[in-house]
Structures are given as C-alpha cells and as structure tokens.
Write an enzyme that holds these catalytic residues in place. Structure first.
Site, PDB file in Angstrom:
ATOM      1  N   LYS A 161     -28.504   2.480  64.227  1.00 20.77           N
ATOM      2  CA  LYS A 161     -29.389   1.640  65.023  1.00 20.77           C
ATOM      3  C   LYS A 161     -30.612   2.501  65.319  1.00 20.77           C
ATOM      4  O   LYS A 161     -30.536   3.448  66.106  1.00 20.77           O
ATOM      5  CB  LYS A 161     -28.728   1.178  66.325  1.00 20.77           C
ATOM      6  CG  LYS A 161     -29.734   0.442  67.217  1.00 20.77           C
ATOM      7  CD  LYS A 161     -29.184   0.038  68.567  1.00 20.77           C
ATOM      8  CE  LYS A 161     -30.363  -0.308  69.488  1.00 20.77           C
ATOM      9  NZ  LYS A 161     -29.934  -0.809  70.799  1.00 20.77           N
ATOM     10  N   GLY A 212     -32.347  -6.984  76.674  1.00 24.60           N
ATOM     11  CA  GLY A 212     -32.895  -7.963  77.603  1.00 24.60           C
ATOM     12  C   GLY A 212     -31.911  -9.018  78.074  1.00 24.60           C
ATOM     13  O   GLY A 212     -32.188  -9.753  79.021  1.00 24.60           O
ATOM     14  N   THR A 236     -25.863  -3.269  78.866  1.00 21.73           N
ATOM     15  CA  THR A 236     -26.018  -3.289  80.318  1.00 21.73           C
ATOM     16  C   THR A 236     -25.498  -4.577  80.960  1.00 21.73           C
ATOM     17  O   THR A 236     -24.879  -4.535  82.026  1.00 21.73           O
ATOM     18  CB  THR A 236     -27.512  -3.135  80.679  1.00 21.73           C
ATOM     19  OG1 THR A 236     -28.040  -2.044  79.943  1.00 21.73           O
ATOM     20  CG2 THR A 236     -27.692  -2.866  82.156  1.00 21.73           C
TER      21      THR A 236
END
Lengths: 252, 66
Positions: free
Chosen positions: A96, A184, A206
């Site tokens: 990534k 996001g 998150t």
C-alpha cells in the site's frame, strides 16, 4: 467464491480491507479483525524497538494476508526504500503505497506518489496507491501499472466520510483496475456509500479501532460493505422530484 | 568502531556484520529487514555484509498501522 474481489489475479472473499493502527491492544484488534471478516490487512514498517509489534504473528495466526504500507514516508525515495524493506521482511511484493505531503492533512503528494508508483511497478511490486480523489491522478496511476487505485473519501482519521462522491464515481467509471475507497470512513453508511458508488472494496482502520466498541463496529462495517455491494448490483430506483404512489389509486 | 543503529550511536566490535548487529539487537529470525546506508541488505547477505565505521543501520519490522 461468490463475487470475489480480484486484485492482480488474487481472489478475496471479503471486500473489506482493514488497517491495524489505533487499536487499544492486540486482543481487541484480534476480535475486531475476526468480526470484520477481512482477508487482507495493512501494517506499518517501523524500527525494531518500536511499540505496536506482535501484529505479524496475530495476522498469521488468523490467516489474514499482510499488506505493508509506506505510511510516514514524505518522498518517493523514502517510500521506495520502505517498500523494499517490507518486501524483504514480510515476503510480499504487495504494497500500500502512501506518500503524504504534510502532517496536518496527511494528503497524498501526487507528484512523489506517481514517481514512487512507477519505480515500484518497474521493480516488480504489486502497487496499491493511496491517492487523492482526483480522477486524472487515478488514471495516471493506473497507466503506470498500479494494480488498484485507492482514493480517499476524506483525510486519514477524520471520519468525515466521502466528501466528493462524484469524483469517486468518475474514478470508478474510467478505471479498469479495482477502486478501493481508502481513508475518511467514519461509520457504516460511509462504507455502504463507497460500494454504492461502485468501489470494489473499502479500506478502513480508525473507524473500527477507535470506535467505542471496535468489535461491534467491525461487524457493522462488514455488513455495510456487503449491503452496499448488493445494492449497487441490484440497481437502485431513479430519484424523482415528486411523489410516486406505491399503492393503487383510491377507488372512485 | 561506531555505527548509528536505529538512530542510536553504538560501539561495535571490529569486523561487525549486519548479522552481528541483528544479534546485538536481539532481532527475531523472521519479520525484519535491514537497510545499510539507505540500501536494503537481503537476508542472504546479512552474514557476509560488513558494517563500515560510521555507517547508518536501520532495522525495521511490521507494527500496527494503516
């Protein structure tokens, strides 16, 4: 496998890619990962004496494939070195690719990102770049040989959801590699929306690891990704301005 | 001789190799990678690669992230 996610010829049954950052401890992380159903999960590369170790053994024991990232890298050269170290340490040529411009926004630096992507593809890596929600840049990343493009919904860790859904649709419309919504996501509806916009998968960390109940949120994300995928393939009704009765007209 | 290992100055025995630095750090047998002055040293070359005086050695592993 019904409706698998295919990246660079590899099949995954789950369309939810997880990150491991932000978890309070490995035990919570383990339960959240299991609940999420993920088959591919990111790790970061840091100095040996850093905290946050033990994650590799955990992923191996759960049978989850490891996707190293280049988080924290600010330029192409640093990102390329980190990817090469990850390949050496983890025996994977998947990466990534993350090249951020500054600490405040953590937004990708498009020029360094494209440069690093090209160098890593040339070096035999399977490159999954974390990118801006910019349809032109996404195209350029695909052109240099990236195996997927991973546009952000909003900046990392903000939980602001998908701020420019139309750009995500534009990226999806022209991509011939999987589009993975990365960064996001705040809650389940954001993940469902990503899939409804046509993304092939969602990558998040998150939103789960820092939720009040990470294990429950992992279950929500799994269901949201599946629901969004189903809804996209089911074909939604067109939006209309005026009401349209669903019951027959009243008897005269 | 001296080398900077993961950002810390260390006194190393003359003739130290990448492998001996890893021993010094107590590095596990798998899951780590080494950069010597900004270049990756492949695992197969750890024993045969000397660490020059003043070199920068970075030893990395996977941690929670992303």
């Amino acid at each position: 496998m019904d409706d698998p996610l295919i990246i660079a010829g590899r099949e995954f049954g789950s369309r939810l890619i997880m990150g491991t950052g932000g978890a309070a401890n490995l035990s919570v992380l383990e339960r959240a990962l299991v609940e999420s159903g993920t088959e591919l999960t990111t790790v970061a590369m840091r100095r040996l004496d850093s905290s946050g170790g033990g994650v590799l053994d955990l992923l191996r024991s759960l049978g989850i494939s490891v996707l190293p990232n280049t988080a924290g890298c600010r330029g192409a050269a640093e990102a390329v070195l980190t990817a090469r170290l990850a390949r050496e340490a983890l025996d994977t040529d998947w990466v990534k690719l993350e090249v951020v411009a500054d600490e405040q926004t953590l937004l990708p630096d498009p020029i360094e990102l494209l440069d690093a992507a090209e160098r890593l593809v040339d070096d035999g890596f399977t490159v999954l770049p974390y990118t801006n929600d910019d349809p032109v840049l996404a195209r350029r990343l695909e052109d240099v040989g990236c195996a997927a493009v991973m546009p952000l919904g909003s900046p990392i860790g903000t939980g602001l959801g998908i701020r420019n859904p139309h750009n995500i649709e534009l990226i999806v419309a022209r991509a011939s590699v999987p589009v993975i919504l990365d960064a996001g996501i705040g809650t389940a509806s954001d993940a469902a929306l990503a899939m409804e916009l046509g993304c092939s998968a969602v990558l998040l960390a998150t939103a789960v690891t820092r939720a009040q109940d990470p294990v429950r949120m992992a279950a929500a994300m799994r269901a949201a990704v599946e629901a969004g995928r189903l809804a996209k393939s089911a074909g939604r009704i067109p939006q209309r301005f005026w009401a349209h009765a669903s019951s027959p007209a009243p008897d005269a | 001789m001296k080398a900077r290992v993961n950002g810390e100055d260390r006194e190393l025995a003359d003739g130290s190799t990448v492998a001996s630095v890893l021993d010094l750090l107590g590095a596990p047998a798998s899951g780590v990678a080494v950069a010597l002055d900004g270049e990756v040293v492949p695992r197969a070359a750890w024993h045969s690669t000397p660490v020059p005086d003043g070199a920068a050695v970075e030893v990395l592993t996977a941690v929670q992230g992303g």
